[in-house]
Design an enzyme around this catalytic site. Structure first.
Site, PDB file in Angstrom:
ATOM      1  CG  HIS A 191      -2.134  -0.901   1.010  1.00 13.20           C
ATOM      2  ND1 HIS A 191      -3.418  -0.555   1.375  1.00 13.20           N
ATOM      3  CD2 HIS A 191      -2.231  -2.144   0.464  1.00 13.20           C
ATOM      4  CE1 HIS A 191      -4.245  -1.543   1.070  1.00 13.20           C
ATOM      5  NE2 HIS A 191      -3.539  -2.513   0.518  1.00 13.20           N
ATOM      6  CG  ASP A 192       5.150   3.267   1.304  1.00 15.55           C
ATOM      7  OD1 ASP A 192       4.657   4.403   1.195  1.00 15.55           O
ATOM      8  OD2 ASP A 192       6.358   3.064   1.488  1.00 15.55           O
ATOM      9  CB  VAL A 211       0.226   5.764  -3.331  1.00 18.03           C
ATOM     10  CG1 VAL A 211      -0.535   7.079  -3.455  1.00 18.03           C
ATOM     11  CG2 VAL A 211      -0.111   5.107  -2.006  1.00 18.03           C
ATOM     12  CG  ASP A 219       6.691   7.915  -0.865  1.00 21.12           C
ATOM     13  OD1 ASP A 219       5.898   7.133  -0.300  1.00 21.12           O
ATOM     14  OD2 ASP A 219       6.315   8.917  -1.498  1.00 21.12           O
ATOM     15  CB  SER A 222       3.611   8.653   1.389  1.00 16.87           C
ATOM     16  OG  SER A 222       3.149   7.573   0.588  1.00 16.87           O
ATOM     17  CD  GLU A 269      -0.256   7.622   0.959  1.00 12.01           C
ATOM     18  OE1 GLU A 269       0.056   6.422   1.057  1.00 12.01           O
ATOM     19  OE2 GLU A 269       0.485   8.472   0.436  1.00 12.01           O
ATOM     20  CG  ASN A 288      -4.528   2.456   3.275  1.00 13.55           C
ATOM     21  OD1 ASN A 288      -4.397   1.375   2.717  1.00 13.55           O
ATOM     22  ND2 ASN A 288      -3.941   3.553   2.830  1.00 13.55           N
ATOM     23  CG  HIS A 328      -4.820 -11.921  -1.057  1.00 21.93           C
ATOM     24  ND1 HIS A 328      -5.927 -11.445  -1.733  1.00 21.93           N
ATOM     25  CD2 HIS A 328      -4.161 -10.818  -0.609  1.00 21.93           C
ATOM     26  CE1 HIS A 328      -5.926 -10.120  -1.704  1.00 21.93           C
ATOM     27  NE2 HIS A 328      -4.862  -9.716  -1.037  1.00 21.93           N
ATOM     28  CB  THR A 329      -0.818 -17.837   0.301  1.00 21.36           C
ATOM     29  OG1 THR A 329      -0.860 -19.183   0.756  1.00 21.36           O
ATOM     30  CG2 THR A 329       0.529 -17.233   0.657  1.00 21.36           C
ATOM     31  CG  ASP A 332      -4.562 -20.351   2.274  1.00 23.94           C
ATOM     32  OD1 ASP A 332      -5.423 -21.255   2.293  1.00 23.94           O
ATOM     33  OD2 ASP A 332      -3.349 -20.581   2.199  1.00 23.94           O
TER      34      ASP A 332
END
Length: 326
Positions: free
Chosen positions: A71-72, A75, A82, A84, A96, A102, A201-202, A246
Site C-alpha cells: 500500500h506504500d 499509491v 516512500d 508516505s 493515506e 487503509n 493472499h496465501t 486462505d
C-alpha cells in the site's frame, strides 16, 4: 499506398509502458543492496530480529507488514515506496491512513515504530522509514516460510501523503479481472506478475465488509465454503469480523491460495476473478501445481514493486519519526 500507423491509443499505451520501464530502471539504478553496509551495518539484522519477534507473537502481523509495503508502493508514480503511508494526519492535511483501502484495516505501524526507534539508537538519521518497510515485508514473508529476495536500498522518505491517490490507486476487492489487469498494468506489471503478487493472499485475514457481498450474492463460490463464512459474517453488521484469506494454511506462505481458487474458495471477489474462465486461469493452474514457480515469480515481482519510483538522492528526507515529517 498509405503507410500504416499505430492507432493513437495503442501508441499511448506503448509510450506509457516505455516510460514506466524507464522509471523503474532509473529508480533501481540509484538503489543498492549494500547501501547501509558502512553507514549502518546492523540495520538489516535489527529489522529481521524485530520482524521475527512480531510475527512470532502474532502470525497475522507478517501479512500486515507485507500489505503495508504494497500500500506504500502502489499509491502513484510520484509517491512510490516512500513511506508516505506511515504519515499521520495533521491539522492541515489528510494522509493515506484514512483512505478507504487503509482505514481500520492497515496494520503494523507500531512494529515499524519499534524498528525505527531501535535503528535510530544505532545510527541516527541514516535509515529511511521507506527502506524499513521494504525490508520488513521481505522478512515477514521469510518468517512465514516464503521466499527471500534482495531488497535494494537507499530510498528516502516523502514529506507528503495523498489521501485521494490512495483511494484511487490501490486495487479494490470488488474489481473484476479486467479492472485488476488494468490497475497493475498502470504500474508496469504484467498479468502474470499480477497473479503472482495476488498470491500474497496465501497469508493474512480480511474483514467481513470486504467479502460480505460475495458470500451472499455470488454464484461462483463453493456452497459449503460460503455457508461457513456466513457464520462469521452476517448479512448485516459484523463488518470487522475476520476470516483467513486462505482457509487451508493461513499462516504459511505457500500456494494453497491458488488451489483454493480452483475449488471456488477465493474469499474476495477479486481473488476468485483470477480463476473465473478468463485469461489468468492458466497461470493459477501453473502456480497451484508448482510452488517453486510461484515463489520465484513472487520474489521477482516484489523486487520490481519495491523499485517503483523511489525517492533517492536529495529528494525527500530521512524521518526521525516515521509518523511525521522532520
Amino acid at each position: 499506398m498509405a503507410s500504416k500507423s499505430c492507432p493513437p491509443f495503442k501508441k499511448f499505451k506503448f509510450l506509457l509502458g516505455l516510460f514506466l520501464l524507464l522509471v523503474i530502471k532509473l529508480g533501481s539504478a540509484q538503489l543498492s543492496s549494500t547501501f547501509y553496509a558502512t553507514t549502518c551495518p546492523q540495520a538489516l539484522s535489527t529489522i529481521k530480529s524485530a520482524v521475527d519477534s512480531a510475527v512470532s507473537n502474532e502470525a497475522r502481523m507478517g501479512a500486515s507488514l507485507l500489505r503495508l509495503h504494497f500500500h506504500d508502493c502502489f499509491v502513484n508514480a510520484s509517491l512510490g515506496c516512500d513511506g508516505s503511508v506511515l504519515l499521520d494526519d495533521t491539522a492541515n492535511t489528510k494522509g493515506e491512513k484514512t483512505a478507504v483501502p487503509n482505514n481500520s484495516s492497515l496494520r503494523g505501524f507500531e512494529v515499524i515504530d519499534t524498528i525505527k526507534s531501535q535503528i535510530e539508537s544505532l545510527c541516527p538519521g541514516v535509515v529511511s522509514c521507506a527502506d524499513i518497510v521494504a525490508v520488513a515485508a521481505r522478512d515477514s514473508v521469510v518468517a512465514l516460510g516464503g521466499p527471500s529476495w534482495t531488497v535494494l536500498l537507499g530510498r528516502r522518505d516523502s514529506t507528503s501523503a495523498s489521501l485521494s491517490a490512495a483511494n484511487s490507486n490501490i486495487p479494490a476487492p470488488t474489481l473484476n479481472l479486467s479492472g485488476l489487469i488494468s490497475a497493475f498494468s498502470n504500474k508496469g506489471f504484467t498479468a502474470k506478475e499480477m497473479v503472482a503478487l495476488s498470491g500474497s493472499h496465501t497469508i493474512g485475514q480480511a474483514r467481513c465488509t470486504t467479502f460480505q457481498t460475495r458470500i451472499y450474492n455470488e454464484t461462483n463460490i463453493d456452497s459449503s465454503f460460503a455457508a461457513s463464512l456466513r457464520g462469521k459474517c452476517p448479512s448485516t453488521g459484523g463488518d470487522n469480523n475476520l476470516s483467513p484469506l486462505d482457509t487451508t494454511s493461513p499462516t504459511s506462505f505457500d500456494n494453497a491460495y491458488f488451489k483454493n481458487l480452483q475449488s471456488q474458495k477465493g474469499l474476495l471477489h477479486s481473488d476468485q476473478q483470477l480463476f473465473s474462465g478468463g485469461s489468468t486461469d492458466a497461470q493459477v493452474n501453473a502456480y497451484s501445481s508448482n510452488l517453486r514457480s510461484f515463489t520465484t515469480d513472487f520474489a521477482n515481482a516484489m523486487v520490481k514493486m519495491g523499485n517503483l519510483s523511489p525517492l533517492t538522492g536529495t529528494s525527500g528526507q530521512i524521518r526521525t519519526n516515521c509518523r511525521k515529517t522532520n
